[in-house]
Scaffold this motif. Structure first.
Motif, PDB file in Angstrom:
ATOM      1  N   UNK A 357      50.255  21.242 -17.831  1.00 40.16           N
ATOM      2  CA  UNK A 357      49.947  21.363 -16.397  1.00 40.16           C
ATOM      3  C   UNK A 357      49.317  20.072 -15.861  1.00 40.16           C
ATOM      4  N   UNK A 358      49.423  19.877 -14.576  1.00 37.50           N
ATOM      5  CA  UNK A 358      48.805  18.701 -13.956  1.00 37.50           C
ATOM      6  C   UNK A 358      47.292  18.707 -14.165  1.00 37.50           C
ATOM      7  N   UNK A 359      46.702  19.888 -14.321  1.00 35.62           N
ATOM      8  CA  UNK A 359      45.253  19.977 -14.523  1.00 35.62           C
ATOM      9  C   UNK A 359      44.817  19.435 -15.880  1.00 35.62           C
ATOM     10  N   UNK A 360      45.761  19.193 -16.804  1.00 32.39           N
ATOM     11  CA  UNK A 360      45.415  18.655 -18.123  1.00 32.39           C
ATOM     12  C   UNK A 360      45.274  17.146 -18.118  1.00 32.39           C
ATOM     13  N   UNK A 361      45.683  16.499 -17.039  1.00 35.92           N
ATOM     14  CA  UNK A 361      45.691  15.036 -16.976  1.00 35.92           C
ATOM     15  C   UNK A 361      44.479  14.546 -16.189  1.00 35.92           C
ATOM     16  N   UNK A 366      44.575   3.545 -12.531  1.00 38.57           N
ATOM     17  CA  UNK A 366      45.984   3.560 -12.903  1.00 38.57           C
ATOM     18  C   UNK A 366      46.230   4.172 -14.277  1.00 38.57           C
ATOM     19  N   UNK A 367      45.194   4.668 -14.929  1.00 37.92           N
ATOM     20  CA  UNK A 367      45.323   5.172 -16.291  1.00 37.92           C
ATOM     21  C   UNK A 367      45.362   6.706 -16.303  1.00 37.92           C
ATOM     22  N   UNK A 368      46.014   7.252 -17.343  1.00 37.76           N
ATOM     23  CA  UNK A 368      46.122   8.696 -17.526  1.00 37.76           C
ATOM     24  C   UNK A 368      45.553   9.062 -18.900  1.00 37.76           C
ATOM     25  N   UNK A 369      44.766  10.146 -18.960  1.00 38.80           N
ATOM     26  CA  UNK A 369      44.132  10.572 -20.203  1.00 38.80           C
ATOM     27  C   UNK A 369      44.324  12.072 -20.389  1.00 38.80           C
ATOM     28  N   UNK A 370      44.298  12.477 -21.673  1.00 38.85           N
ATOM     29  CA  UNK A 370      44.273  13.896 -22.027  1.00 38.85           C
ATOM     30  C   UNK A 370      43.128  14.109 -23.010  1.00 38.85           C
ATOM     31  N   UNK A 409      43.296  23.432 -19.084  1.00 34.03           N
ATOM     32  CA  UNK A 409      42.501  23.762 -17.899  1.00 34.03           C
ATOM     33  C   UNK A 409      41.065  23.327 -18.137  1.00 34.03           C
ATOM     34  N   UNK A 410      40.462  22.667 -17.140  1.00 31.50           N
ATOM     35  CA  UNK A 410      39.073  22.231 -17.249  1.00 31.50           C
ATOM     36  C   UNK A 410      38.899  20.825 -17.771  1.00 31.50           C
ATOM     37  N   UNK A 411      39.983  20.039 -17.809  1.00 33.46           N
ATOM     38  CA  UNK A 411      39.880  18.677 -18.343  1.00 33.46           C
ATOM     39  C   UNK A 411      38.971  17.799 -17.483  1.00 33.46           C
ATOM     40  N   UNK A 412      39.032  17.971 -16.182  1.00 31.47           N
ATOM     41  CA  UNK A 412      38.199  17.150 -15.300  1.00 31.47           C
ATOM     42  C   UNK A 412      36.717  17.445 -15.531  1.00 31.47           C
TER      43      UNK A 412
END
Length: 423
Positions: A357-361, A366-370, A409-412
């Motif tokens: 899901x988009x909520x996992x990113x 400019x960087x993306x993390x999981x 869910x809850x990555x942020x």
């Protein structure tokens, strides 16, 4: 502390003590004289000022005692400072590992999923706009000099095949009608004579030529048959629509004079549109005709429109440094309009990716993390690469392996702990 001071004084050498006594005796004498003068000054002050002097003397005495006690009790000793572990480990690859001892994440807020690689389409973004399909559009123009007598269909009007658009007065059209009537009457006369078959053939040829001339000027077959049936010419030429669609633009006004070739109106079919998109240089090698494209428009954020690339320009635009790509779009529901801005996702192939899901990113500039769970109390924030499959899903192509536990869910929220520990 006072006992230490007394012991210090007792431990002084005997030779020093007489000097101390002598100094103390002389100091006492001078102090007595000075004190007599100070007492007089003190009692000459007002009661308020005497109170202020007493407060100042008391404060000075307290300060002096503090300084003396500080010097007497000062000792050099090592102070043990316990370093508080933040629980954050930074690896050389840029991966952050966070340990949260004794912390249990709420499973209703923090949801993990197992990483599974699946085949997903590889898309590139193609910005562009909608336009009328030029293959389904027509320009209605004057085929002979004339004057506009009447307009039947104005801008935006719906027209059918054969619907009247404008009415023109044209001397050439009147001449063509007269020629057709004359050749028709001549042919009728010669049909009853068997000796003039050659002249009848010439009359038929002349009649057909006159009919074709009328067609070239804009008359329809119905207009020609009407002239032949009534035996009378019409004063004006009615220009009719060659397709079913709308009047996109009208270029004339009633009473305006036209020359041969002047544009009267532009007609188009709104059911058939084009998407004109721009593909940038880094994506040239991935595109070809026939590829599927999904269009998204701001006017309909929940809808997707399917198109297929049917044309790729042979050269790039020197101004935008982009390559034009075109696709046919069916507008069966009449939702789309020309010149609407659209964003296309052009499918260029497939790849193995982990869909989350988009909520996992976690997006930082400019960087993306999981965030990955590596133990009961250990978590890692890893950089990932990928792209948006749609508004709800993200395809991770690099950075996550099969079977890893990804925070979906809850990555942020958990990333805030990483940020605080980094500080």
């Amino acid at each position: 502390m006072i006992n230490k001071l007394i012991a210090f004084l007792k431990g002084l050498p005997e030779k020093v003590k007489p000097h101390l006594h002598k100094g103390a005796h002389d100091g006492a004498h001078h102090a007595k004289v000075a004190a007599t003068g100070l007492v007089g000054l003190y009692w000459n002050l007002s009661p308020t000022n005497r109170y202020r002097v007493r407060l100042a003397a008391f404060a000075f005495a307290i300060l002096s005692i503090g300084i003396v006690l500080g010097r007497v009790t000062n000792v050099n000793r090592a102070v043990k400072i316990e370093s508080s572990s933040k629980g954050l480990k930074v690896e050389s690859s840029g991966v952050l590992e966070l340990k949260l001892p004794g912390v249990k994440l709420n499973p209703e807020v923090y949801v993990f999923q197992s990483a599974e690689k699946v085949q997903v389409p590889v898309n590139i973004k193609v910005p562009g706009r909608l336009a009328f399909n030029a293959e389904k559009a027509k320009v209605l123009s004057a085929r002979a000099p004339g004057r506009v007598e009447r307009i039947y269909a104005f801008d935006g009007a719906q027209v059918e095949i054969g619907s009247p658009v404008v009415e023109l007065y044209s001397p050439e059209f009147i001449s063509a009608q007269q020629e057709y009537l004359l050749s028709s009457k001549t042919a009728q006369v010669l049909e009853g004579s068997k000796t003039m078959s050659d002249l009848l053939g010439d009359a038929r040829i002349t009649q057909q030529a006159a009919a074709n001339r009328m067609r070239n000027l804009g008359a329809g077959d119905g207009d020609i048959k009407s002239i032949e049936a009534t035996g009378k010419t019409t004063a004006n030429l009615v220009m009719r629509s060659p397709l079913k669609g709308v009047v996109v633009k009208r270029n004339v006004e009633p009473g305006s004079t036209l020359s041969s070739g002047d544009v009267i109106a532009t007609l188009a079919d709104p059911k058939h549109l084009w998407f004109l998109g721009n593909v940038f240089e880094q994506d040239f090698r991935m595109i070809k005709q026939g590829q599927k494209m999904v269009l998204h428009l701001e006017a309909y954020p929940e809808k997707e429109f399917i198109a297929y690339a049917n044309y790729i320009a042979p050269a790039i635009d020197p101004q935008t440094r982009a390559l034009l790509i075109r696709a046919d779009v069916e507008n069966t529901d009449d939702l789309l309009r020309p010149d609407m801005f659209a964003s296309g996702l052009l499918t260029t192939g497939t790849a193995d990716a982990v869909v989350v899901p988009q909520s996992a990113i976690v997006r930082i500039r400019e960087h993306r993390f999981a965030i990955i769970k590596v133990g009961p109390e250990n978590f890692r924030r890893v950089p990932v690469k990928g792209y948006d499959l749609n508004s709800k899903s993200f395809a991770i192509t690099e950075g996550v392996e099969q079977g890893w536990q990804i925070l979906a869910e809850g990555a942020v929220l958990l990333n805030d702990r990483f940020a605080k520990q980094e500080d």
